[in-house]
Design an enzyme around this catalytic site. Structure first.
Site, PDB file in Angstrom:
ATOM      1  N   ALA A  60       0.846  -1.183   0.000  1.00  0.00           N
ATOM      2  CA  ALA A  60       0.000   0.000   0.000  1.00  0.00           C
ATOM      3  C   ALA A  60       0.888   1.240   0.000  1.00  0.00           C
ATOM      4  O   ALA A  60       1.728   1.403   0.889  1.00  0.00           O
ATOM      5  CB  ALA A  60      -0.914  -0.006   1.216  1.00  0.00           C
ATOM      6  N   VAL A  86       4.145  -1.292   3.689  1.00  0.00           N
ATOM      7  CA  VAL A  86       4.135   0.129   3.345  1.00  0.00           C
ATOM      8  C   VAL A  86       5.069   0.381   2.163  1.00  0.00           C
ATOM      9  O   VAL A  86       6.239   0.018   2.188  1.00  0.00           O
ATOM     10  CB  VAL A  86       4.559   0.995   4.546  1.00  0.00           C
ATOM     11  CG1 VAL A  86       4.593   2.466   4.145  1.00  0.00           C
ATOM     12  CG2 VAL A  86       3.608   0.785   5.716  1.00  0.00           C
ATOM     13  N   LYS A  87       4.519   0.999   1.141  1.00  0.00           N
ATOM     14  CA  LYS A  87       5.262   1.241  -0.096  1.00  0.00           C
ATOM     15  C   LYS A  87       5.747   2.689  -0.115  1.00  0.00           C
ATOM     16  O   LYS A  87       4.943   3.628  -0.041  1.00  0.00           O
ATOM     17  CB  LYS A  87       4.343   0.961  -1.283  1.00  0.00           C
ATOM     18  CG  LYS A  87       5.025   0.707  -2.608  1.00  0.00           C
ATOM     19  CD  LYS A  87       3.958   0.265  -3.615  1.00  0.00           C
ATOM     20  CE  LYS A  87       4.547  -0.012  -4.967  1.00  0.00           C
ATOM     21  NZ  LYS A  87       3.465  -0.338  -5.945  1.00  0.00           N
ATOM     22  N   LEU A  88       7.074   2.864  -0.198  1.00  0.00           N
ATOM     23  CA  LEU A  88       7.691   4.188  -0.119  1.00  0.00           C
ATOM     24  C   LEU A  88       8.473   4.499  -1.393  1.00  0.00           C
ATOM     25  O   LEU A  88       9.074   3.593  -1.978  1.00  0.00           O
ATOM     26  CB  LEU A  88       8.655   4.253   1.072  1.00  0.00           C
ATOM     27  CG  LEU A  88       8.105   3.970   2.461  1.00  0.00           C
ATOM     28  CD1 LEU A  88       9.259   3.875   3.459  1.00  0.00           C
ATOM     29  CD2 LEU A  88       7.127   5.056   2.881  1.00  0.00           C
TER      30      LEU A  88
END
Length: 217
Positions: A60, A86-88
């Protein structure tokens, strides 16, 4: 090799899950918008809906590009469901946020990776996944598969545990080539995964078997 499907389309995710070979989902704001999912609350609900379909990780993506914003959004995303990763973005504040999250036990996927140096930084910051975009490199006449090879060599040299998630996979041969090079994960459209099933000799052989069976009955 893990297979992730790169979409926000729930019907396609259900179809992929039913196939029995899909290990997770990646998505992004563009894919959400393509499905008509807009607004913060709707996007968060959609991530939960995806998690309720698949058994594996669901990446996400944060929208913020500053450290504080990434932390705030990332923590909210991680709280949604245990399957959330968590996509950064691969920028300086993204690396800082990656280190922050990994120190807290929150898994991270560093995205928009286009060089071996970026992948090295992501591994040092403790990323769970690093996502080199091979299709987009191909689009500008650069060998995306060579980047997978470079990252694999570097990670093996230093025994980094970060998994190489080949992203922007466009077609079936991308999947085969990434598997040959040792990518840990690939993410692409359902059509590319289904393409692995296709071979004319399979169709011919099956037709022959059925024909021979009918002759004997």
């Amino acid at each position: 090799m893990k297979f992730f499907i790169d979409t926000a389309n729930l019907a396609q995710i259900k179809e992929a899950q039913a196939l029995g070979v899909v290990d997770g989902v990646t998505t992004n704001p563009s894919l959400m918008a393509k499905e008509g999912i807009t607004g913060k609350d709707n996007i968060l609900k959609h991530y939960v809906a995806i998690c309720n379909i698949v058994d594996g990780d669901v990446s996400a993506e944060v929208i913020a590009t500053d450290f504080e914003g990434m932390v705030r959004e990332g923590e909210a995303l991680a709280d949604l469901h245990p399957q959330i990763v968590v996509k950064l973005p691969m920028i300086a504040d993204g690396i800082k946020a990656c280190k922050y999250f990994t120190d807290k036990g929150i898994r991270v996927n560093m995205t928009l990776v286009f060089s071996a140096g970026q992948a090295l930084l992501a591994a040092k910051a403790g990323a769970t996944y690093v996502s080199p975009f091979i299709g987009r490199l191909d689009d500008i006449s650069t060998d995306g598969l060579n980047l997978i090879s470079e990252i694999r060599l570097i990670y093996d040299n230093y025994e980094y545990e970060t998994e190489i998630l080949a992203a922007s996979v466009r077609h079936t041969m991308h999947i085969i080539d990434c598997a040959k090079l040792g990518a840990d994960v690939m993410t692409g459209p359902l059509s590319a995964i289904m393409g692995l099933l296709k071979h004319p000799l399979t169709d011919i052989g099956l037709a022959q078997f059925l024909s021979d069976y009918k002759k004997g009955n």
